[in-house]
Design an enzyme around this catalytic site. Structure first.
Site, short mmCIF file in Angstrom:
data_model
loop_
_atom_site.label_atom_id
_atom_site.label_comp_id
_atom_site.label_asym_id
_atom_site.label_seq_id
_atom_site.Cartn_x
_atom_site.Cartn_y
_atom_site.Cartn_z
N GLY A 39 -17.25 -19.23 -9.22
CA GLY A 39 -17.15 -17.90 -9.82
C GLY A 39 -18.41 -17.08 -9.73
N GLY A 50 -16.98 -20.37 -3.52
CA GLY A 50 -16.10 -19.94 -2.43
C GLY A 50 -16.49 -18.56 -1.96
N TYR A 99 -7.02 -5.33 -8.29
CA TYR A 99 -8.08 -5.45 -9.31
C TYR A 99 -8.91 -4.18 -9.49
CZ TYR A 99 -7.59 -10.44 -7.98
OH TYR A 99 -7.14 -11.70 -7.67
N CYS A 108 3.29 2.13 3.75
CA CYS A 108 4.12 3.13 3.08
C CYS A 108 4.08 2.87 1.58
CB CYS A 108 5.55 3.06 3.62
SG CYS A 108 6.58 4.42 3.06
N GLU A 109 2.93 3.17 0.99
CA GLU A 109 2.67 2.90 -0.42
C GLU A 109 1.55 3.82 -0.87
OE1 GLU A 109 3.89 0.83 -3.69
OE2 GLU A 109 4.49 0.14 -1.70
#
EC number: 4.1.1.20
Length: 433
Positions: free
Chosen positions: A250, A294, A336, A363-364
């Site tokens: 994290g 990560g 987010y 298409c959004e």
């Protein structure tokens, strides 16, 4: 000019380069959109963690690459060469790692809802550890291990009740989380107590992960203290010798100039101090420490290269710059509200005179990569790079609107190669019947 990625430089012809490769040349050879990753930067980030583990724990630990950040065969090959372990969270990630030849004994298998088939795959391939999330999983694991006459080593995912000061979608250590068993309710103690009596379960450790993109050391130190107290209680009450403590990952990275991440080795240094102090105070042996970076290994090693298709000015409202990718290859902004920085690779140091919204081709209406980006004057046909996209872009990509996913281009020492090829329209219908 200072970029949020250390592996970028402006070449002699004024063209932005990554890993010694011109982004113009990469676009010419591999087309756009494309993910571009600097192999040396990935390896450098691994080595930071490996050196810190050696320095602050005397080598009594292992760094696990959290492969949900970016999973493909080439990443697993690099992790194996660097001496890393990995964690996987699905049968697909496990299969990919095994196909790449990654040693199963250095694989830790996570997940809050592992299927029977996934657990069987893990058992039959001899993964090093299974991180048990809940009682249903524990009972299924005992049964499947018994059927195969195996003993399997496990850690338990614990919710330590720590506020990670991050987006609620990526907080995972608090009681209201789908992950793990809670300390506050006694659930964590109970599952370990039951597991200690199971003949095919070898309880070796406990695990916690408090969230993602965290810029503060204190939550990690508090989590370490809480987990060590839990280890001490298990020894005193049940005689359990907890050998491994996995403190998750994290660690935050620099997505925009305002971000202030901590040097990665400082996380390990700070937590090591707590673990040592608590081991002495509680009279327990210092556990084998595991950490799971990560994002901080791959995010700042990668960018996404696009071509501008349309520049649409709505007077007194907004200017949209539409590129040949979008939420299909990077859904993090729409999910987010994640922030990124962009640059024009063929004019990386130009005066940033335009304020634009960088939009995708889906298409959004919400298909946006960056709102209010500052760029030099941009026109159709220009290359555009969104920076620090090496984590949670390819791994979260989709085929929304039946758009093929981009390739991953790996660059190193002035040479570029394919790590993952571009999807084709044929790939899109391969599973259709």
């Amino acid at each position: 000019m200072q970029f949020v990625m250390d592996c970028l430089q402006v070449g002699r012809e004024g063209i932005l380069e990554i890993g010694g490769c011109s982004l113009t040349e990469i676009a010419r050879e591999f087309k756009t959109p494309a993910y571009v990753m600097d192999e040396n930067e990935i390896r450098k980030n691994c080595q930071v963690y490996l050196r810190a583990m050696e320095e602050y724990y005397g080598g009594n630990g292992m760094v696990l690459y959290a492969s949900k950040a970016l999973s493909c065969k080439e990443i697993y090959r690099i992790m194996q060469e660097e001496g890393m372990g990995i964690d996987v969270v699905s049968g697909g990630e496990l299969y990919t790692a095994l196909e790449a030849g990654f040693p199963a004994k250095k694989i830790y298998f996570h997940g809050n809802n592992k299927t029977k088939e996934e657990i069987v795959m893990a058992l039959e391939n001899g993964v090093g550890r299974i991180v048990v999330d809940n009682m249903t999983e524990l009972e299924m694991l005992e049964q499947l291990a018994a059927e195969r006459n195996l003993e399997t080593s496990v850690l338990f995912r614990i919710k330590p009740g720590i506020d990670a000061h991050t987006h609620s979608f990526i907080q995972t250590g608090q009681i209201d989380s789908k992950f793990g068993v809670a300390l506050e309710t006694g659930e964590a103690e109970e599952i370990v107590r039951i597991a200690l009596r199971m003949p095919h379960i070898n309880v070796v450790g406990v695990h916690c992960h408090i969230g993602s993109q965290i810029f503060d050391l204190k939550p990690f130190q508090l989590a370490a203290k809480t987990m060590m107290e839990f280890i001490g209680m298990l020894k005193e009450k049940y005689g359990a010798q907890i050998q491994e403590l996995n403190l998750g990952g994290g660690y935050g990275i620099k997505y925009v100039q305002e971000d202030t991440p901590v040097d990665y080795d400082k996380y390990i240094e700070a937590v090591a101090r707590v673990v040592r102090e608590e081991s002495e105070r509680l009279h327990v042996a210092q556990p084998f420490i595991l950490m799971e970076p990560g994002r901080s290994i791959v995010a700042s090693a990668g960018l996404t290269l696009y071509t501008v298709g349309v520049v649409k000015e709505i007077p007194s409202v907004r200017t949209y710059v539409s590129v040949d990718g979008g939420m299909g290859d990077n859904p993090r902004h729409i999910m987010y509200g994640s922030e990124y920085e962009a640059v024009l690779p063929e004019n990386p140091e130009g005066e940033r005179e335009m304020t634009v919204t960088i939009a995708g081709k889906c298409c959004e209406s919400g298909d946006v990569l960056i709102r209010d980006a500052k760029l030099p004057k941009v026109k159709p046909g220009d290359l555009l790079a969104v920076l620090a996209t090496g984590a949670y872009n390819y791994s979260m990509a989709s085929n929304y609107n039946r758009i093929p996913r981009p390739p991953i281009i790996m660059v190193k020492d002035g040479k570029a190669r394919l790590a993952v090829r571009r999807e084709t329209y044929q790939d899109l219908v391969a599973c259709d019947v």
